[in-house]
Write an enzyme that holds these catalytic residues in place. Structure first.
Site, short mmCIF file in Angstrom:
data_model
loop_
_atom_site.label_atom_id
_atom_site.label_comp_id
_atom_site.label_asym_id
_atom_site.label_seq_id
_atom_site.Cartn_x
_atom_site.Cartn_y
_atom_site.Cartn_z
CD GLU A 93 -63.51 27.61 50.90
OE1 GLU A 93 -62.95 27.77 51.23
OE2 GLU A 93 -63.92 26.50 52.12
CG ASP A 171 -52.26 21.57 49.99
OD1 ASP A 171 -52.85 20.65 49.69
OD2 ASP A 171 -51.14 21.82 50.73
#
Length: 191
Positions: A93, A171
């Site tokens: 990520e 988000d």
């Protein structure tokens, strides 16, 4: 410059795995972790603190496979877990890390440590994630993944579409917020 075995130092290699959500980026990253561990090479595995979707201290794929990871907020914190025996560094990520990750990765490569990074290349608005883009520019190998389009069912999804929540581009979420789609379906659904 000679290494501790008397041979010439060799730079590390950077592999970046990228693509939309649900394309198997984390699964691919975990397979490289397994390869290094089978080769009895010391590894350091990292994830951003912001990503606690599936587990707070593990990198976990959508299919549920996972490995323990150091959870860090800032890229500089990784140095606490890396030593001269470390042969592979794995970061999941990467889009959630600051651009400082680029400097950390570059230094790891210069120290002869292989680095594997996985992350989204584009936001749900089709804007590049800066940190991922920077790492792509440094990469020796790029693995660009596709997913099955969750609208038409074709294996041609290269984009992530936000289906719930606000318009913010950072988000954290999963299937409750995002789907993978091909460009045609993305354009059709955005109309």
């Amino acid at each position: 410059m000679y290494n501790r075995w008397g041979g010439i130092d060799v730079s590390g290699k950077l592999t970046v795995i990228t693509g939309p959500m649900y394309s198997g980026k984390t699964t691919e990253l975990l397979s490289f972790v397994e390869i290094y561990r089978l080769g009895r090479k010391k590894v350091a595995v990292f994830k951003p603190k912001i990503d606690n979707r599936y587990h707070s201290t593990k990198i976990v794929s959508h299919s549920g496979d996972g490995v323990e990871a150091f959870t860090v907020e800032r890229p500089e914190e990784m140095w606490k877990y890396i030593d001269e025996e470390t042969r592979g560094v794995f970061v999941d990520e990467v889009q959630f890390f600051s651009r400082d990750l680029f400097d950390v990765v570059r230094e790891l490569l210069n120290r002869g440590i292989d680095v594997f990074c996985a992350g989204l290349d584009l936001t749900h608005k089709q804007n590049p994630f800066e940190t991922t883009a920077m790492l792509l520019s440094l990469a020796d190998t790029v693995i660009k993944k596709k997913a099955v389009c969750q609208r038409c069912g074709e294996y041609s999804a290269t984009l992530t579409l936000k289906i719930a929540g606000g318009e913010e581009e950072i988000d954290v979420g999963g299937q409750e917020k995002y789907i993978a789609v091909c460009r045609d379906c993305y354009n059709a659904l955005k109309k």
